[in-house]
Scaffold this motif. Structure first.
Motif, PDB file in Angstrom:
ATOM      1  N   SER A  80       0.838  -1.208   0.000  1.00  0.00           N
ATOM      2  CA  SER A  80       0.000   0.000   0.000  1.00  0.00           C
ATOM      3  C   SER A  80       0.869   1.254   0.000  1.00  0.00           C
ATOM      4  O   SER A  80       0.555   2.250  -0.668  1.00  0.00           O
ATOM      5  N   LEU A  81       1.964   1.194   0.763  1.00  0.00           N
ATOM      6  CA  LEU A  81       2.891   2.323   0.820  1.00  0.00           C
ATOM      7  C   LEU A  81       3.431   2.649  -0.574  1.00  0.00           C
ATOM      8  O   LEU A  81       3.401   3.809  -1.020  1.00  0.00           O
ATOM      9  N   PHE A  82       3.892   1.612  -1.275  1.00  0.00           N
ATOM     10  CA  PHE A  82       4.497   1.855  -2.588  1.00  0.00           C
ATOM     11  C   PHE A  82       3.446   2.154  -3.656  1.00  0.00           C
ATOM     12  O   PHE A  82       3.710   2.930  -4.578  1.00  0.00           O
ATOM     13  N   ILE A  83       2.264   1.560  -3.534  1.00  0.00           N
ATOM     14  CA  ILE A  83       1.179   1.887  -4.468  1.00  0.00           C
ATOM     15  C   ILE A  83       0.819   3.359  -4.345  1.00  0.00           C
ATOM     16  O   ILE A  83       0.604   4.054  -5.340  1.00  0.00           O
ATOM     17  N   THR A  84       0.777   3.857  -3.108  1.00  0.00           N
ATOM     18  CA  THR A  84       0.475   5.270  -2.870  1.00  0.00           C
ATOM     19  C   THR A  84       1.579   6.167  -3.427  1.00  0.00           C
ATOM     20  O   THR A  84       1.307   7.186  -4.074  1.00  0.00           O
ATOM     21  N   LYS A  85       2.830   5.801  -3.184  1.00  0.00           N
ATOM     22  CA  LYS A  85       3.955   6.619  -3.657  1.00  0.00           C
ATOM     23  C   LYS A  85       4.022   6.650  -5.180  1.00  0.00           C
ATOM     24  O   LYS A  85       4.438   7.652  -5.769  1.00  0.00           O
ATOM     25  N   LEU A  86       3.604   5.552  -5.809  1.00  0.00           N
ATOM     26  CA  LEU A  86       3.659   5.469  -7.267  1.00  0.00           C
ATOM     27  C   LEU A  86       2.411   6.037  -7.939  1.00  0.00           C
ATOM     28  O   LEU A  86       2.332   6.089  -9.165  1.00  0.00           O
ATOM     29  N   ASP A  87       1.422   6.432  -7.098  1.00  0.00           N
ATOM     30  CA  ASP A  87       0.156   6.974  -7.616  1.00  0.00           C
ATOM     31  C   ASP A  87      -0.524   5.994  -8.578  1.00  0.00           C
ATOM     32  O   ASP A  87      -1.042   6.386  -9.637  1.00  0.00           O
ATOM     33  N   LEU A  88      -0.520   4.704  -8.208  1.00  0.00           N
ATOM     34  CA  LEU A  88      -1.172   3.692  -9.025  1.00  0.00           C
ATOM     35  C   LEU A  88      -2.687   3.772  -8.853  1.00  0.00           C
ATOM     36  O   LEU A  88      -3.182   4.331  -7.863  1.00  0.00           O
ATOM     37  N   PRO A  89      -3.456   3.220  -9.790  1.00  0.00           N
ATOM     38  CA  PRO A  89      -4.926   3.258  -9.689  1.00  0.00           C
ATOM     39  C   PRO A  89      -5.422   2.592  -8.402  1.00  0.00           C
ATOM     40  O   PRO A  89      -4.769   1.696  -7.862  1.00  0.00           O
ATOM     41  N   LYS A  90      -6.602   3.025  -7.945  1.00  0.00           N
ATOM     42  CA  LYS A  90      -7.143   2.517  -6.685  1.00  0.00           C
ATOM     43  C   LYS A  90      -7.430   1.020  -6.726  1.00  0.00           C
ATOM     44  O   LYS A  90      -7.406   0.357  -5.687  1.00  0.00           O
ATOM     45  N   TYR A  91      -7.705   0.492  -7.934  1.00  0.00           N
ATOM     46  CA  TYR A  91      -8.006  -0.941  -7.993  1.00  0.00           C
ATOM     47  C   TYR A  91      -6.791  -1.793  -7.615  1.00  0.00           C
ATOM     48  O   TYR A  91      -6.939  -2.983  -7.282  1.00  0.00           O
ATOM     49  N   ALA A  92      -5.592  -1.202  -7.639  1.00  0.00           N
ATOM     50  CA  ALA A  92      -4.397  -1.939  -7.210  1.00  0.00           C
ATOM     51  C   ALA A  92      -4.505  -2.307  -5.738  1.00  0.00           C
ATOM     52  O   ALA A  92      -4.100  -3.401  -5.327  1.00  0.00           O
ATOM     53  N   PHE A  93      -5.082  -1.398  -4.926  1.00  0.00           N
ATOM     54  CA  PHE A  93      -5.309  -1.711  -3.514  1.00  0.00           C
ATOM     55  C   PHE A  93      -6.267  -2.891  -3.382  1.00  0.00           C
ATOM     56  O   PHE A  93      -6.104  -3.751  -2.519  1.00  0.00           O
ATOM     57  N   GLY A  94      -7.291  -2.897  -4.241  1.00  0.00           N
ATOM     58  CA  GLY A  94      -8.282  -3.973  -4.199  1.00  0.00           C
ATOM     59  C   GLY A  94      -7.669  -5.327  -4.513  1.00  0.00           C
ATOM     60  O   GLY A  94      -7.972  -6.326  -3.843  1.00  0.00           O
ATOM     61  N   ILE A  95      -6.795  -5.366  -5.505  1.00  0.00           N
ATOM     62  CA  ILE A  95      -6.142  -6.625  -5.883  1.00  0.00           C
ATOM     63  C   ILE A  95      -5.260  -7.137  -4.750  1.00  0.00           C
ATOM     64  O   ILE A  95      -5.295  -8.326  -4.398  1.00  0.00           O
ATOM     65  N   SER A  97      -5.441  -6.349  -1.530  1.00  0.00           N
ATOM     66  CA  SER A  97      -6.273  -6.696  -0.373  1.00  0.00           C
ATOM     67  C   SER A  97      -6.956  -8.047  -0.574  1.00  0.00           C
ATOM     68  O   SER A  97      -7.052  -8.851   0.362  1.00  0.00           O
ATOM     69  N   PHE A  98      -7.417  -8.297  -1.794  1.00  0.00           N
ATOM     70  CA  PHE A  98      -8.063  -9.577  -2.095  1.00  0.00           C
ATOM     71  C   PHE A  98      -7.078 -10.731  -1.937  1.00  0.00           C
ATOM     72  O   PHE A  98      -7.419 -11.779  -1.369  1.00  0.00           O
ATOM     73  N   ALA A  99      -5.861 -10.548  -2.427  1.00  0.00           N
ATOM     74  CA  ALA A  99      -4.830 -11.595  -2.306  1.00  0.00           C
ATOM     75  C   ALA A  99      -4.528 -11.886  -0.842  1.00  0.00           C
ATOM     76  O   ALA A  99      -4.401 -13.051  -0.444  1.00  0.00           O
ATOM     77  N   ALA A 100      -4.432 -10.840  -0.017  1.00  0.00           N
ATOM     78  CA  ALA A 100      -4.144 -11.017   1.408  1.00  0.00           C
ATOM     79  C   ALA A 100      -5.297 -11.718   2.115  1.00  0.00           C
ATOM     80  O   ALA A 100      -5.092 -12.631   2.923  1.00  0.00           O
ATOM     81  N   LEU A 101      -6.538 -11.296   1.811  1.00  0.00           N
ATOM     82  CA  LEU A 101      -7.710 -11.911   2.431  1.00  0.00           C
ATOM     83  C   LEU A 101      -7.837 -13.375   2.021  1.00  0.00           C
ATOM     84  O   LEU A 101      -8.166 -14.236   2.849  1.00  0.00           O
ATOM     85  N   LEU A 102      -7.553 -13.669   0.769  1.00  0.00           N
ATOM     86  CA  LEU A 102      -7.618 -15.049   0.273  1.00  0.00           C
ATOM     87  C   LEU A 102      -6.645 -15.944   1.026  1.00  0.00           C
ATOM     88  O   LEU A 102      -6.977 -17.074   1.402  1.00  0.00           O
ATOM     89  N   PHE A 103      -5.448 -15.430   1.272  1.00  0.00           N
ATOM     90  CA  PHE A 103      -4.457 -16.207   2.012  1.00  0.00           C
ATOM     91  C   PHE A 103      -4.948 -16.517   3.426  1.00  0.00           C
ATOM     92  O   PHE A 103      -4.823 -17.652   3.902  1.00  0.00           O
TER      93      PHE A 103
END
Length: 207
Positions: A80-95, A97-103
């Motif tokens: 999340s830290l690097f996604i924010t710093k890179l200004d990536l699209p919000k759906y990157a957080f969703g992907i 988060s989904f991977a973490a929840l799945l685990f």
């Protein structure tokens, strides 16, 4: 080698405690993106405190049940830290988060064999990719080079070497006790380097 491991383990406890106090002192001068480093540091501190509480206060002999939560928390906070710093699209957080929840869901299913160390390696590789790309972007644009680039570089270095150590442990099933504690000790040394880079960076911060 046990003494070597324990020396840097207790040193890291002291460094982490120092960092936790320091980041709260500097919290008000951080911008929104920089505050993500504080969340990561506080998480590491809380995991260590909870682990020590279960081990020495409640006297639990096995605290491995905390390991999946450590993996997921570390993974979510750093990506999340690097996604924010890179200004990536919000759906990157969703992907992510989904991977973490799945685990976590899969890990909680009884009789399902999951090698947490392999999951840790996979999460570290993803963290390395994000950290490496962030460093390349910062070097290319000169963005934030004066504040947190050192921490980003140390995160990249620490997690890269950690992946190597995990792979070695997986390949060498019959490690001697000395070699086992040597690997853990060197990993603690790398943690110390990361923590020192955080302390140095936060001490230099000014409004």
């Amino acid at each position: 080698m046990v003494d070597f491991y324990k020396t840097f383990l207790f040193l890291n406890y002291g460094l982490l405690l120092t960092i936790t106090f320091l980041v709260f002192l500097k919290f008000t001068i951080l911008n929104k993106k920089e505050k993500q480093y504080v969340y990561y540091i506080v998480f590491l501190f809380l995991i260590e405190v909870i682990s020590l509480f279960f081990a020495y206060v409640l006297e639990l002999k096995d605290t491995s049940f905390l390991y999946p939560f450590y993996i997921v928390g570390e993974f979510l906070l750093l990506t999340s830290l690097f996604i924010t710093k890179l200004d990536l699209p919000k759906y990157a957080f969703g992907i992510i988060s989904f991977a973490a929840l799945l685990f976590l869901i899969v890990n909680s299913i009884p009789k399902l064999i999951i090698n947490n160390d392999e999951v840790k390696v996979a999460s570290n590789i993803i963290i390395i990719c994000f950290a490496g790309f962030t460093l390349l972007q910062q070097i290319k644009t000169g963005k934030n080079l004066s504040r947190f680039t050192l921490i980003d570089a140390c995160i990249f270095f620490y997690y890269s070497v950690s992946v190597f150590f995990f792979i070695v442990q997986q390949q060498l099933k019959n490690l001697s006790e000395d070699n086992f504690y040597m690997i853990l000790g060197v990993n603690n040394v790398l943690s110390s380097i990361l923590y020192c880079s955080i302390i140095y960076t936060f001490l230099k911060l000014k409004k």
